[in-house]
Scaffold this motif. Structure first.
Motif: not given
Length: 810
Positions: A522-532, A466-472, A474-484
């Motif tokens: 991980s948030h979109y563009g984050d190179e250090s994803p959380m692993v579980l 699941n990948v969701e990328r958001l551009d707006e 308001s300057g909060t791109v990374n908070l609402r963009s993620y990869r799972a």
């Protein structure tokens, strides 16, 4: 559960298994006799004599008379049967027979028919009956739903509801598994909705509702098993059809149309079906909502209200292929595949008022959203069964695979009146891909003295991306963009032991289930994803007792204990998924919840009247998993609430259901269902309880020998669930149908939700977050359907089976 208790249960099941001595079936009785012409007394060779189970007329044993008119039916269990004797040109014989020992010397005399036409042999079969853990609705015996879809048939099954969006619930609970021909469908929610919408009701033999499943099943809630009609003869049939809905409240008035095509070919060993359709639909919707956020001091922190209007057009299609091969009388092979793409182009517009406190900010906005999406699914599989003899010893192997994917874009524009951001432009790109497959084997072993053992192994695999990328702006791109990304393996094994004493049946079961999940976030563009990664295992014991008398009265009592653990990897991390005015996070301390289910049922069938049944249930949930709400002053969005999964506390549900089916003749059916239940939960020492009720009335009649009329009405009161209350719902439907040109042409006309009452919604009653809201669709419409058949009618039940049947052909 303590280890000592688990050990005791396992020992009990093993002891039950070891007491079943021997591995050879040893039936104790036989039925024999002679068939003769009633007028001449002459012996009649080649006459069919069949024994059918009295509860549901399922064929059990049979024989054909020899040249002397004699027959012998061997290996017959003790019990009550219907004996059916049939021969072309003679009136059929249908008698009740109770077998408690050998029956010999029967003399059956057949009367000649008054015409030379083929005689259709029928036995009155109840619309509703109970067999062990199953409450069965014989859809084939219900003419009022034959021109509809599986959704219409499911509405008539005990305790089942299907809402306007296609969501299926059982006693108000959505955690229900849909099986087709005794195999799990393995489809996600959206794929299942599309599937059920295309399955015609006249392809369904019966629907089995299992509210308290035994260890044979993996469901955490209930099981609804749709059994399709499989009887075919050598023939071929071509069907063309179309169905359209017209709504006087829509512009344009046509809000859906679906043409379809089907071709069936069959002989005694092989049959196949090709089915294709295309569909267009559009739904208009209005939603209203109010929400209040409470901060840690108990004061109102935020209040919002909005109105949204939506237009949701849908374009789709389906193509499916089914193949069945009777290799010999004991071995069967089936294969299936299909695909269903669709496109949606939704648009929404609305207004919102937003009041923030401490400090006070009053703002409002208008918004417009446009969604463009493409979704597709495909499935394939195979099923193999071999019967070793006529006693019921068999091995079944099945494989199912499918995938569901969607991708699309969403564009949102908001105009604010008083906030610092006067305008918001947002562009979202999302994609989702989820393949799944499973393989399983089931072995059934009848033993002497009416014992039966069934054991099975299953292994499931699933993956989702699941990948969701958001551009707006308001300057909060990374908070609402993620990869799972997540992957799961689900092994399971079960064993059941069953014993019959005449009309009494006892069944013990034990199931072991495991789940291994691993993935990254991980948030979109984050190179250090959380692993579980997580692993769960649990045992499911079950006990089912049932008794059926000679006069069609049934009783049952059952108990199961199941465990529940979220299989969403996001539920175990503190990863934040932001939305507009809230965010979602997980809970690393989330624990299993355990549910104890006790059910009792009584079922009585009256010849010439119909069916009456009562079903009572009691359910206790320990460590119930739910959604908790909390307040936070976010550095980016200010005072907002956020949600996370949690073990709320404990809950209980108790209720009773009544079903009455009045069927005095073959031309009138009246069905009434009523339910009453209480749900309650405890949170932080405080108890909350809510009583709810509902009823459904269905009437079908055939008048003048050619016109069918039906009417349906339903009502459900507001119902409490964990932290929410659903709104009351009601609707009334009416329809007509008839056949022309020797059933080559069928026409049906119906009006859905005549009074436009249908409205859906719920109110949230969490300690720190309250909402009220509803949404209303253009549910009032006129539906017209046409079907043209070219060929023999014997294959009609398969004519659209390829539309949805991706499971074994039994």
């Amino acid at each position: 559960m303590k280890k000592s208790v688990v050990k005791k249960m396992m020992v009990a099941v093993l002891m039950a298994c070891f007491t079943l001595q021997g591995g050879v079936w040893a039936q104790n009785h036989h039925v024999s006799g002679r068939v003769a012409d009633a007028e001449t007394g002459e012996a009649m060779p080649f006459v069919n004599v069949a024994l059918m189970r009295q509860a549901d007329t399922v064929f059990m044993r049979g024989a054909t008379t020899d040249m002397n008119g004699s027959f012998v039916i061997g290996s017959v269990d003790s019990g009550s049967y219907l004996m059916q004797v049939s021969f072309v040109g003679y009136l059929p014989i249908l008698n009740n027979v109770h077998v408690s020992g050998d029956i010999e010397g029967l003399v059956l005399k057949m009367q000649r028919g008054t015409t030379l036409e083929a005689v259709e042999i029928t036995a009155e079969k109840p619309l509703y009956l109970m067999d062990g853990e199953k409450n069965m609705y014989n859809a084939k015996e219900d003419p009022s739903i034959q021109t509809g879809t599986a959704s219409d048939a499911l509405q008539n099954a005990p305790g089942v509801e299907v809402d306007a969006e296609g969501n299926i619930t059982l006693r108000g609970v959505s955690s229900v598994e849909i099986w087709i021909n005794d195999q799990p469908s393995h489809m996600n929610e959206e794929a299942l909705k599309q599937y059920i919408k295309t399955l015609p009701a006249n392809a369904i033999e019966r629907i089995e509702v299992i509210t308290n499943p035994s260890a044979r099943y993996s469901s955490k809630g209930g099981v609804i098993n749709i059994v399709t009609n499989q009887r075919v003869t050598r023939n071929e049939l071509l069907c063309l059809g179309v169905r359209a809905n017209i709504s006087p409240e829509s512009t344009p008035a046509l809000n859906s149309i679906s043409p379809w095509f089907s071709y069936v070919w069959a002989n005694e060993k092989i049959d196949f079906n090709v089915y294709m359709n295309a569909s267009y639909s559009r739904h208009d919707m209005r939603a209203t909502n109010e929400s209040t956020l409470i901060d840690d001091t108990g004061a109102v922190s935020r209040y919002q209200e909005y109105v949204t209007d939506g237009k949701m057009p849908y374009y789709g299609g389906y193509a499916g292929f089914n193949f069945n091969w009777n290799i010999d009388s004991m071995t069967h092979l089936s294969a299936w595949l299909g695909a269903y793409p669709y496109w949606d182009l939704n648009s929404y517009s609305g207004t919102m008022k937003d009041y923030q406190y401490n400090p006070f900010v009053d703002s409002s906005n208008t918004s417009a959203t446009h969604n463009n999406g493409f979704s597709s699914g495909a499935y394939g599989g195979a099923w193999f069964e071999h019967r070793y003899d006529t006693t019921g010893r068999k091995l079944s192997i099945n494989f199912n695979g499918n995938y569901w994917s969607n991708s699309g874009t969403s564009d949102l524009m908001r105009e604010y009146t008083s906030l610092a951001i006067p305008k918001l432009d947002r562009h979202v790109e999302a994609s989702y891909f989820a393949p799944h497959f499973s393989i399983g084997a089931d072995y059934t072993l009848p033993l002497k003295n009416n014992y039966e053992i069934e054991a099975g192994l299953d292994l499931g695999y699933s993956h989702n991306s699941n990948v969701e990328r958001l551009d707006e702006n308001s300057g909060t791109v990374n908070l609402r963009s993620y990869r799972a990304m997540g992957t799961g393996w689900e092994p399971a094994a079960y064993v059941t032991a069953q014993k019959r004493w005449g009309g009494f049946t006892a069944k013990l079961g034990l199931r072991g289930e495991g789940t291994y999940e691993y993935g990254t976030l991980s948030h979109y563009g984050d190179e250090s994803p959380m692993v579980l990664d997580t692993f769960f295992f649990g045992l499911v014991p079950s006990v089912h007792l049932s008794y059926q008398t000679k006069d069609f009265t049934s009783y049952s009592l059952s108990y199961t204990r199941r465990f529940s653990q979220s299989e969403d990897i996001m539920d175990y991390t503190l990863f934040r998924l932001y939305e507009d005015y809230t965010y979602r996070t997980g809970n690393p301390n989330l624990k299993k919840s355990y549910t104890h289910n006790i059910e009792a049922a009584w079922n009585k069938y009256f010849m010439g009247f119909g069916m009456v049944s009562l079903n009572g249930y009691f359910r206790v949930n320990e460590n119930e998993q739910g959604t908790s709400y909390a307040f936070v002053n976010d550095p980016v969005y200010g005072p907002i609430h956020y949600t996370f999964p949690d073990n709320i506390s404990s809950s209980h549900t108790e209720g009773i259901e009544a079903n009455i089916s009045y069927r005095p003749t073959g031309f009138l059916n009246v069905r009434f269902n009523a339910s009453l239940s209480n749900y309650g939960y405890r949170y932080q020492g405080a108890d909350t309880n809510g009583l709810s009720y509902g009823f459904r009335l269905n009437v079908w009649a055939k008048v003048w020998g050619w016109l069918e009329i039906f009417a349906n009405g339903r009502y459900s009161s507001p119902a409490l669930s964990l932290y929410s209350v659903s709104n009351a719902r009601s609707s009334v439907d009416f329809g007509l149908s008839s056949d022309f040109f020797d059933r080559q042409l069928s026409v049906n006309l119906s009006v859905n939700d005549i009074f436009g009452w249908a409205e859906f919604g719920s109110n949230t009653i969490a300690p720190q977050y309250q909402t009220t809201g509803s949404h209303k669709y253009n549910s009032r419409f006129i539906s017209l359907g046409l079907t043209w058949r070219i060929g023999k009618m014997e294959l009609e039940s398969k004519a659209r089976q390829g539309a949805t049947d991706n499971t074994p052909q039994m």
